[in-house]
Structures are given as C-alpha cells and as structure tokens.
Motif scaffolding. Structure first.
Motif, mmCIF file in Angstrom:
data_model
loop_
_atom_site.group_PDB
_atom_site.id
_atom_site.type_symbol
_atom_site.label_atom_id
_atom_site.label_comp_id
_atom_site.label_asym_id
_atom_site.label_seq_id
_atom_site.Cartn_x
_atom_site.Cartn_y
_atom_site.Cartn_z
ATOM 1 N N TRP A 63 41.202 38.922 48.181
ATOM 2 C CA TRP A 63 41.543 39.785 47.044
ATOM 3 C C TRP A 63 40.300 40.025 46.192
ATOM 4 O O TRP A 63 40.026 41.163 45.783
ATOM 5 C CB TRP A 63 42.634 39.124 46.198
ATOM 6 N N LYS A 66 37.813 42.329 47.924
ATOM 7 C CA LYS A 66 38.347 43.695 47.978
ATOM 8 C C LYS A 66 38.243 44.394 46.630
ATOM 9 O O LYS A 66 38.044 45.615 46.565
ATOM 10 C CB LYS A 66 39.808 43.645 48.437
ATOM 11 N N HIS A 67 38.350 43.634 45.525
ATOM 12 C CA HIS A 67 38.426 44.243 44.201
ATOM 13 C C HIS A 67 37.084 44.318 43.465
ATOM 14 O O HIS A 67 37.032 44.808 42.337
ATOM 15 C CB HIS A 67 39.443 43.492 43.335
ATOM 16 N N THR A 69 34.047 45.998 42.302
ATOM 17 C CA THR A 69 33.756 47.430 42.184
ATOM 18 C C THR A 69 32.272 47.732 42.009
ATOM 19 O O THR A 69 31.865 48.895 42.049
ATOM 20 C CB THR A 69 34.519 48.031 40.988
ATOM 21 N N ILE A 87 34.721 43.340 38.483
ATOM 22 C CA ILE A 87 36.080 43.617 38.947
ATOM 23 C C ILE A 87 36.737 44.416 37.825
ATOM 24 O O ILE A 87 37.051 43.862 36.763
ATOM 25 C CB ILE A 87 36.864 42.328 39.239
ATOM 26 N N GLU A 90 42.048 49.575 37.517
ATOM 27 C CA GLU A 90 42.196 50.737 38.386
ATOM 28 C C GLU A 90 41.699 52.004 37.699
ATOM 29 O O GLU A 90 41.735 52.129 36.474
ATOM 30 C CB GLU A 90 43.672 50.906 38.780
ATOM 31 N N PRO A 118 43.044 37.361 39.589
ATOM 32 C CA PRO A 118 44.145 38.323 39.752
ATOM 33 C C PRO A 118 45.030 38.427 38.499
ATOM 34 O O PRO A 118 45.532 39.511 38.171
ATOM 35 C CB PRO A 118 44.928 37.764 40.939
ATOM 36 N N HIS A 121 43.114 40.579 35.987
ATOM 37 C CA HIS A 121 43.084 41.968 36.461
ATOM 38 C C HIS A 121 44.439 42.631 36.261
ATOM 39 O O HIS A 121 44.532 43.771 35.771
ATOM 40 C CB HIS A 121 42.675 41.990 37.943
#
Length: 319
Positions: A63, A66-67, A69, A87, A90, A118, A121
C-alpha cells in the motif's frame, strides 16, 4: 622515580584501553550500518507478525509503495542531502493538513508507520515520510539521537510550506528516536509558528545520554560508568554531537504546542518511564496514552482502534 613512571605508564595504558573500548561502543551505537533487507520476517518481531498477520504486513508495504506520489530532498545545515517520500491525498481532494513523519533508530518510515500511514491518508492528510539523516536514501554517517535530527525537522517543516503553501496546517509525528526528534524540534520552531499545530510522539526517549546508558546496561551488560564519558568524547569529536545536549523536555518546554504521546507499558527498549516523565514535566498540554501489553513501538498493534481514535481526534481538534 621508577615507581612514578610505572604509575604513569599504567594510567596511560588504561586510558588507551578506555578510549579504544569506547570507540567500539561509539561505532556500534552511532555509526551508520547497511540498511535492512525488505523482508517482513527480518523487519518485525514475531509478536507483531502474529498480531497483524504476515500477509497483512506485506499488504501494508505494498500500500505504501503504491501510494507514494513523489520524492523531495533538502540540504541540512551541515550540507547533507536528506530524502523524503510524499504520500498525498487523492487528486481533486482538499487535504486537511500535512503530517511530517520521522522514523526511529536504525529503521525507516514504512517499517515504523506501516499501520499509521493508511489511517492518516484515509483521514485526508498529506504525508511527508522522511528518511532521517544516516538512514535510507538520506546522506550521513552518524546517528545523533535527535540532537541534530531536530534541526533537520525544522528544515522539513519549511519544505512543507514550500510544497503545500503557507496556510496548510502542519503536524510533526515521530516514533522512538523520531519521537524524541519532534519533541526537540518543537523548541526550535519560530515562536508562535502559525502553521505547526501539534506534536505526536510514540514511545520517545527522554534524552540521548539516558537512552545510550540504558541500552549499554540493559542489552549489552556494560556498566555505563565511567565508560560512557569516553563514548561521549567520540560522539563530540567525530559525530559533532554531545550526549548531554538538552533533553526533550528542555527543548519542548520552549514551545506551547499540544502533544499527544503513546507508549507501551511493557516497553523495555525505551522504558515507559521516559514518556511518563516527559508528560509530567510538560504538564496539561500533553495527553499520554499508555497501552497495557505493548512493548517497544507496538502500541498500534495491540490497541489499533484506540490508537486510531486518539490520533484522529487529536489531529481534528488541533489541525
């Protein structure tokens, strides 16, 4: 006269032995080592893996990867290139603030905060996942137990403003040595800093001298006196930091920022008494959450819902 020379020779020999032994300790506790392999079983205690599950641990790492940025760098006061991963919330979502995260001793952010990231986020915060000096992709040879890292934290706070603007609320969040780092950094921030709203410290130690002395005796069976004074010679001479630098309380007392702290009651690496002492000395602006069965850096593993509730409520109240 001969007796005097013998005495002086014995004293000189003992000093040489003491300095040599102290250097070995210094090398062990402060000099950067090769990074750990990214293998779950080597990174975490079996206890943590049993609580969360090996598959879930791997998913947490996936995770994070993947997150991410982006990545940014800054230059420290002593000209080291320091690294940080981002991170972010969105796209087309307004962030509630930015949390700058500082990992612990000989560790890295994804390991220490695999459960917390997580949560932050999902709650709508941008995250700056710092590699502390002498760790990860950041430069540096010596680990300085927060005494220099706190200056780096102030520079990361300034970088946050560059990235997200002067109106974005900021929180500093550290674990273990990272917890000590953010507490010390709070005393270095400009007075009445309008952007930094709060500090979160999970299982921080009280000061560099105390934690090194504790680890020498508890985990290495080396009686710290008087050898620790010789170790301090090497930290000052080679790494340019003093183990007797101001403590977390000395530094944090210069600030009025609200502080949330977590600590496991069974922590033996950084004794629970460190956080209790910090909380008692800093007073009512500190909220200390003690977790019954947790050892070092395990609070979120034992009481995840309580940890999450306290963390998100604290941030919502102050960010």
């Amino acid at each position: 006269m001969v007796e005097l020379y013998i005495v002086l020779a014995v004293i000189f020999t003992l000093l040489i032995i003491s300095f040599a032994f102290a250097y070995m300790i210094f090398y062990r506790v402060s000099v950067r080592k090769k990074p750990r392999k990214p293998d779950i079983k080597s990174l975490f205690s079996q206890n943590k893996i049993d609580i969360v599950g090996e598959e879930n641990m791997n998913l947490s790492f996936e995770w994070i990867e993947k997150h991410i940025t982006g990545n940014v760098c800054i230059e420290s006061i002593d000209k080291l290139k320091l690294h940080c991963s981002l991170i972010e919330v969105e796209e087309n979502t307004d962030a509630k603030g930015v949390i700058i995260v500082f990992h612990g001793y000989r560790s890295f952010g994804a390991r220490d905060f695999c459960q917390q990231l997580p949560i932050l986020h999902e709650a709508g915060y941008n995250i700056m996942l710092v590699d502390q000096r002498s760790h990860g992709k950041s430069e540096g040879k010596y680990i300085c137990y927060g005494t220099k890292e706190c200056n780096d934290a102030v520079l990361w706070r300034k970088k946050a403003s560059e990235l997200y603007g002067n109106e974005m609320p900021i929180a500093l969040f550290g674990l273990s040595m990272g917890g000590a780092t953010v507490l010390m950094a709070s005393g270095l921030l400009e007075k009445d800093d309008p952007q930094v709203k709060c500090i979160i410290a999970d299982c921080p130690f009280y000061d560099a001298y105390g934690i090194i002395k504790h680890v020498l005796w508890k985990y290495n069976k080396i009686y710290p006196q008087p050898i620790i004074h010789f170790v301090n010679f090497w930290t000052r001479f080679l790494a340019d930091f003093n183990m007797h630098a101001p403590s977390c309380v000395d530094m944090a007392s210069k600030s009025a920022l609200p502080i949330l702290m977590f600590h496991g009651k069974k922590d033996k690496f950084v004794p629970t008494s460190c956080s209790v002492k910090i909380a008692n000395e800093l007073g009512d602006r500190v909220k200390l959450v003690l977790i019954d069965e947790a050892q070092h850096a395990e609070s979120i593993y034992y009481e995840k819902e309580l940890y999450k509730k306290e963390l998100i409520t604290f941030l919502a109240n102050h960010m």
